[in-house]
Design an enzyme around this catalytic site. Structure first.
Site, mmCIF file in Angstrom:
data_model
loop_
_atom_site.group_PDB
_atom_site.id
_atom_site.type_symbol
_atom_site.label_atom_id
_atom_site.label_comp_id
_atom_site.label_asym_id
_atom_site.label_seq_id
_atom_site.Cartn_x
_atom_site.Cartn_y
_atom_site.Cartn_z
ATOM 1 N N HIS A 1 47.227 26.455 84.253
ATOM 2 C CA HIS A 1 48.455 26.721 85.047
ATOM 3 C C HIS A 1 49.683 26.077 84.399
ATOM 4 O O HIS A 1 50.635 25.744 85.079
ATOM 5 C CB HIS A 1 48.333 26.218 86.494
ATOM 6 C CG HIS A 1 47.057 26.603 87.164
ATOM 7 N ND1 HIS A 1 46.956 27.649 88.050
ATOM 8 C CD2 HIS A 1 45.803 26.085 87.057
ATOM 9 C CE1 HIS A 1 45.701 27.760 88.473
ATOM 10 N NE2 HIS A 1 44.983 26.825 87.885
ATOM 11 N N SER B 1 72.212 29.008 65.467
ATOM 12 C CA SER B 1 73.051 29.716 66.421
ATOM 13 C C SER B 1 74.467 29.765 65.871
ATOM 14 O O SER B 1 74.921 28.831 65.210
ATOM 15 C CB SER B 1 73.029 28.972 67.760
ATOM 16 O OG SER B 1 74.214 29.229 68.482
ATOM 17 N N LYS C 1 71.312 24.034 67.122
ATOM 18 C CA LYS C 1 70.161 24.883 67.408
ATOM 19 C C LYS C 1 69.317 25.235 66.191
ATOM 20 O O LYS C 1 69.815 25.473 65.111
ATOM 21 C CB LYS C 1 70.640 26.193 68.040
ATOM 22 C CG LYS C 1 71.252 26.003 69.409
ATOM 23 C CD LYS C 1 70.211 25.964 70.476
ATOM 24 C CE LYS C 1 69.762 27.379 70.767
ATOM 25 N NZ LYS C 1 68.871 27.428 71.899
ATOM 26 N N GLU D 1 59.208 34.458 68.273
ATOM 27 C CA GLU D 1 59.780 35.288 69.338
ATOM 28 C C GLU D 1 59.646 36.774 69.014
ATOM 29 O O GLU D 1 59.352 37.593 69.883
ATOM 30 C CB GLU D 1 61.266 34.960 69.539
ATOM 31 C CG GLU D 1 61.503 33.607 70.174
ATOM 32 C CD GLU D 1 62.992 33.276 70.182
ATOM 33 O OE1 GLU D 1 63.604 33.380 71.255
ATOM 34 O OE2 GLU D 1 63.545 32.931 69.123
#
Ligand code: ARG
Length: 461
Positions: free
Chosen positions: A156, A277, A283, A290
Site C-alpha cells: 500500500h 527545467s 530541477k 517517465e
C-alpha cells in the site's frame, strides 16, 4: 504504372483511394522477408517443374538486384503500387521482363503477406529475447552489489518490512524471465508457414510446402489454407506479450521516478538520462522513466486495437487485416526502445544505501518480528499481533522506535518479553530471519542471485 491486377478494370483507381489504401509507408520494412520468401518460393517452383530452371535463375537474380536497390534506398516508393509486395514484383518486371510474372504462380498476396509478417516477427522476437537477457544481466549486476543494502519493503506504499535491495531488484528479474518465456512460446506459433495456401483454398500446382518451410526455417506449416490466410492470432499474442512487458517496464520506471525524487532520495539517476527545467534551475527530471511509463499506454492500446480489428471478420482474408501492421510494428519498436534505454540506464544508477536504511528504520518495520518473537514464546499469533500493535502505539505517542522502547515498558504489556527481544528488533535481524525459500535473508538472496546467473548462462543469450 499499370496495376498488376488491372485486367478486369476499365476505369483507373481514384487518386485519393490510391493513397487511402496504400500501406507502403509502413510495410516497406518487410522487404527483406518478402524477397527471401520469394526466392525460396521461386526455387520450389523450379524444383517441382512448375517453371523452368532458367526462368527461376532469372527471377532469383532479379530479386537479388531489387534487394540491393531497396537496401541502397534507390527504389522510389509510389502509392499507386500499394504495398511492398507490388513494389518488389513490378520492379522485377522492369528488370527482367515478363518472366517476372511467373513468380506469382501458386501464390497470392494473402499467403505472401502472412508469410512475410511471420518471418519479420520471428526475427523481432529473437532480438527481443536477446535484449531481455541483457537487461536482466544489468539488473543482476546491480543486485549483486546490493545484497546487504537494506530498504523499506512496502505494501500500500506504506512501510511494511525491511528487505534487501537486491531482493527487490530480483523481483523484476522474475518478471523479465516470464517475458522471455512468453516470447519463446509465441515464437513457436509464429513460426508456421502459410505460403502454399494461395488465396484461400490451396493451389492446383504441385507445390512442396514442406521444402519451403524447411528452407525458410519454419517449424511446420499452417495445416488449413483458410486458417493460414486469415489467422492473425500470432500478431495478437505478440501484442499481448509486448503489452505485458510494457506494464513491467512501467512499474519499474514508476519506482525509479519515486526513488529518485528528493522526497525519497534512494537513488540518483545518471545525468545523461535526465533533463532540467527551463524555469526551475534546481530541477533534474527523470524523463526517461517517465516516458517509458507513458509509452506503455499505446502498447496496451494496440493490443485492444488488434483484438477489435479481428473480432468481426468473416473467413478468410479481408483488407481490414492490412491494419495489423502499424500496431504490431509500433508495439515491437516501443518495447525494444524501452529495453535499450533501460538497459543503458541501469548501470548508471547510484544507490544511496544510507538513505534507504534510514527510511527502513521509519514506520516500525520490525513490528511483525516482535509479534513472531512472542509467538515463539508461546502466544497465539493473533494475541501477539495485538501486543505488538499496542507497543507500536506507545512508540507513536513517545516518538521513538520499537528498539528504543525500554524493556520494562514492554514487559508491562507482556511479561514474556525478555532482554533477548533486542536481537529481533534490528533491521538486519528481521531481514536475515526470513530464510524461507524465496525470502529476503542475505543468504537466500545470494543463492537466488547464483541461480539467476546460472539461468541466464544456460539461456545461451
Ligand atoms: N497489403 C496487404 C495487406 O497487408 C497485402 C495483401 C493484399 N491482399 C489482397 N487481397 N488485397 O494485407
Amino acid at each position: 504504372m499499370s496495376k498488376l491486377w488491372g485486367g478486369r478494370f476499365s476505369q483507373p483507381t481514384d487518386r485519393f483511394v490510391e493513397s487511402f489504401t496504400a500501406s507502403i509507408q509502413y510495410d516497406a520494412r518487410l522487404y527483406p522477408q518478402d524477397i527471401a520468401a520469394s526466392v525460396v518460393h521461386c526455387r520450389m517452383l523450379a524444383r517441382q517443374g512448375i517453371i523452368a530452371d532458367a526462368e527461376a535463375e532469372a527471377i532469383v537474380a532479379g530479386l537479388e538486384q531489387v534487394r540491393q536497390e531497396l537496401e541502397a534506398g534507390t527504389l522510389p516508393f509510389q502509392e499507386s503500387l500499394e504495398d511492398i509486395h507490388m513494389h518488389v514484383e513490378s520492379r522485377l518486371r522492369v528488370l527482367i521482363g515478363p518472366v517476372a510474372g511467373k513468380l506469382h504462380t501458386a501464390r497470392s498476396r494473402n499467403d505472401q503477406v502472412a508469410t512475410d509478417l511471420r518471418l519479420y516477427l520471428r526475427e523481432q522476437v529473437d532480438c527481443m529475447r536477446q535484449e531481455v537477457c541483457e537487461m536482466q544481466r544489468g539488473l543482476l549486476v546491480l543486485a549483486e552489489a546490493h545484497v546487504e543494502t537494506l530498504m523499506p519493503g512496502l505494501t500500500h506504499w506504506q512501510n511494511a518490512q525491511p528487505v534487501s535491495f537486491a531482493h527487490h531488484l530480483l523481483a523484476y528479474l522474475e518478471m523479465l524471465e516470464r517475458d522471455w518465456q512468453r516470447l519463446g512460446d509465441v515464437r513457436g506459433r509464429i513460426n508456421q508457414l502459410p505460403l502454399g495456401s494461395a488465396a484461400l483454398a490451396g493451389t492446383p500446382f504441385p507445390v512442396d510446402r514442406l521444402w519451403v518451410a524447411e528452407m525458410l526455417g519454419f517449424e511446420g506449416i499452417c495445416r488449413n489454407s483458410m486458417d493460414a490466410v486469415s489467422d492473425r492470432d500470432f500478431v495478437i499474442e505478440l501484442a499481448s506479450v509486448c503489452a505485458l512487458m510494457m506494464v513491467h517496464f512501467s512499474r519499474f520506471a514508476e519506482e525509479l521516478v519515486l526513488w529518485s525524487s528528493p522526497l525519497l532520495g534512494f537513488v540518483e539517476l545518471p545525468d545523461g538520462f535526465c533533463t532540467g527545467s527551463s524555469i526551475m534551475p534546481q530541477k533534474k527530471n527523470p524523463d526517461v522513466p517517465e516516458l517509458v511509463r507513458g509509452r506503455s499506454g499505446r502498447v496496451v492500446g494496440h493490443l485492444c486495437g488488434l483484438l477489435t480489428l479481428m473480432k468481426g471478420l468473416p473467413l478468410t482474408y479481408n483488407r481490414d487485416m492490412q491494419e495489423d501492421k502499424e500496431p504490431i510494428f509500433d508495439s515491437v519498436d516501443t518495447v525494444r526502445g524501452c529495453l535499450r534505454v533501460l538497459t543503458d540506464l541501469i548501470p548508471g544508477i547510484v544507490v544511496r544505501g544510507e538513505v534507504m536504511l534510514k527510511a527502513a528504520e521509519v514506520g516500525y518495520t520490525t513490528a511483525t518480528d516482535l509479534a513472531d518473537y512472542l509467538v515463539r514464546k508461546g502466544l497465539p499469533f493473533r494475541e501477539a499481533h495485538e501486543v505488538s500493535g499496542r507497543l507500536v502505539r506507545i512508540c507513536i505517542e513517545r516518538g521513538c522506535t520499537l528498539a528504543q522502547l525500554p524493556l520494562e515498558e514492554m514487559q508491562r504489556l507482556d511479561g514474556r518479553i525478555e532482554a533477548d527481544v533486542e536481537r529481533v528488533l534490528t533491521l538486519q535481524a528481521s531481514v536475515n530471519s526470513r530464510r524461507s525459500m524465496g525470502g529476503t535473508a542475505f543468504e537466500t538472496v545470494r543463492q537466488a542471485l547464483l541461480e539467476a546467473r546460472g539461468r541466464l548462462q544456460r539461456s545461451g543469450m
